[in-house]
Design an enzyme around this catalytic site. Structure first.
Site, PDB file in Angstrom:
ATOM      1  N   GLY A   1       0.808  -1.251  -0.007  1.00 49.72           N
ATOM      2  CA  GLY A   1      -0.063  -0.018  -0.114  1.00 49.72           C
ATOM      3  C   GLY A   1       0.826   1.388  -0.054  1.00 49.72           C
ATOM      4  O   GLY A   1       0.589   2.217  -0.818  1.00 49.72           O
ATOM      5  N   ASP A   2       1.876   1.256   0.850  1.00 49.51           N
ATOM      6  CA  ASP A   2       2.925   2.611   0.886  1.00 49.51           C
ATOM      7  C   ASP A   2       3.424   2.472  -0.358  1.00 49.51           C
ATOM      8  O   ASP A   2       3.618   3.620  -0.939  1.00 49.51           O
ATOM      9  CB  ASP A   2       3.898   2.297   2.038  1.00 49.51           C
ATOM     10  CG  ASP A   2       3.324   2.307   3.103  1.00 49.51           C
ATOM     11  OD1 ASP A   2       3.046   3.237   3.658  1.00 49.51           O
ATOM     12  OD2 ASP A   2       3.046   1.269   3.906  1.00 49.51           O
ATOM     13  N   SER A   3       3.986   1.344  -1.165  1.00 51.40           N
ATOM     14  CA  SER A   3       4.807   1.412  -2.369  1.00 51.40           C
ATOM     15  C   SER A   3       3.934   1.838  -3.598  1.00 51.40           C
ATOM     16  O   SER A   3       4.266   2.816  -4.224  1.00 51.40           O
ATOM     17  CB  SER A   3       5.400   0.333  -2.656  1.00 51.40           C
ATOM     18  OG  SER A   3       6.233  -0.219  -1.604  1.00 51.40           O
TER      19      SER A   3
END
Length: 401
Positions: free
Chosen positions: A173-175
């Site tokens: 999700g962050d990436s």
């Protein structure tokens, strides 16, 4: 794929100020730095970015750190102090891009929000990455990548039917949010070339995941159908699954193209299925997914993995197996495409790290050095702002830098 040494990198001359920490914001600036941007990373004095202590630690520093912060300059600066905030405003006045991933409103409370910084620098592009975005009823809730993955619909689909959902083994999700942040930055830079003005970019973790969910929403809207977890299969795309091999290994086979399916069925000795008109196209095959998977499984479980891969490769059927880190590190294709790179750490030890993407033919990105030590470039950056030695000494004594 190598450019002449004198060729400028695409983002050379671009100054990026990173106010984020951990994953999403720093991953976005890492990508910008790999293609020439001067990334100045602001970290809290004494402790630094918490990522320095995440995952496997060697000699006090995370091995992840050497990937996430390559090509950056570290400035140790207390953002909570008025003096530190004043220095950030000076940096932002000369920057092209500011990337931040604090909870919405935090920078405004410090006098470092969009209104304040864009007033100093109308050409500034400011990238916000947060759990739920800068607006909406959830704006002020704390959000990490795993929560964004859940709200975005990904977490519900991962795992086996009837069992608790599992998370993807990396911070996807962050990436994904970082990738959207970079796309937004490049779009805003293009617009600035026309208008001369900067703008805000609002990236939410859950939206970045949701945008990857393909036909999840329209299927529900049209039919009321909620897509359910399906293990290693891909519902509605047949055959595409993991199949057990002799000895307990697994092989992944993607035979969902019409002509590929016929070749796959020929390899496994099921000409009856290859020539069945009802299975000629994906919609018909998807109605018989369990039967087709059973036929492939009956063939694969009697053969070792390497024999299966060889037979499918010769028939031009896409197949593979789940790679471990060891598989990746020694794979000849990874090596040939220079996706396994080695640099020397400050302690003199070599470390293998991922190469740079995307691959540009004329101006490829740079690997650079590993992550900087905390505050390694504080004096250099403040000197560039015209902050003299005596003033820096007072700031350091006060714990501001």
């Amino acid at each position: 794929m190598h450019a002449p040494e004198a060729r400028q990198l695409p983002l050379e001359g671009l100054k990026v100020l990173e106010l984020g920490q951990l994953i999403a914001g720093p991953f976005a600036t890492k990508l910008l730095g790999e293609f020439g941007a001067d990334v100045i990373k602001i970290e809290p004095p004494g402790t630094g970015d918490p990522l320095r202590k995440w995952r496997m630690i060697e000699e006090g520093t995370s091995l992840w750190w050497h990937v996430q912060t390559r090509n950056k300059r570290s400035v140790a600066l207390d953002l909570r102090s008025e003096e530190g905030q004043a220095l950030v405003r000076q940096l932002a006045a000369e920057a092209d891009v500011v990337v931040e991933n604090f909870r919405p409103g935090t920078l405004d409370n410090w006098g470092l929000g969009w209104e304040a910084l864009s007033a100093l620098n109308p050409r500034l592009i400011m990238v916000h990455i947060s759990g739920y975005g800068q607006t909406g009823p959830y704006r002020d809730k704390p959000g990490f990548g795993v929560i964004g993955e859940a709200m975005g619909g990904l977490r519900y689909l991962t795992g086996q039917p009837g069992e608790p959902s599992v998370r993807v083994g990396v911070s996807i999700g962050d990436s994904l949010s970082a990738l959207y942040a970079v796309i937004g930055t490049l779009l805003a830079l293009q617009e600035r070339n026309r208008s001369g003005l900067g703008q805000e970019i609002d990236v939410a973790l859950h939206e970045s995941v949701f945008a990857m969910m393909e036909s999840l929403l329209p299927e529900f809207d049209a039919s009321g159908q909620v897509r359910e977890p399906s293990g290693s299969a891909l519902p509605g795309i047949t055959p595409s699954n993991a199949y057990r091999c002799q000895g307990g290994d697994y092989v992944l086979i993607a035979g969902n193209g019409d002509s590929i399916f016929k070749r796959l069925m020929s390899v496994i000795g099921r000409e009856d299925l290859a020539n069945d008109p009802a299975l000629a196209h994906n919609d018909g095959r998807s109605q018989q997914a369990e039967m087709i998977d059973a036929a492939i499984q009956a063939w694969s479980e009697e053969r070792p993995r390497e024999a299966i891969l060889k037979a499918l490769d010769e028939a031009r059927v896409p197949a593979g197996y789940p790679y471990t880190a060891e598989d990746i590190a020694h794979d000849p294709h990874y090596l040939a495409r220079e996706m396994i790179q080695t640099f020397t750490r400050p302690n003199g030890k070599p470390l293998k790290v991922p190469g740079v993407l995307p691959k540009l033919s004329a101006t490829p990105g740079r690997l650079g050095d590993g992550g900087p030590t905390l505050g390694q470039h504080t004096d250099d950056v403040l000197d560039e702002l015209g902050i003299d030695h005596d003033t820096r000494a007072k700031l350091r004594q006060a714990g501001i830098i």
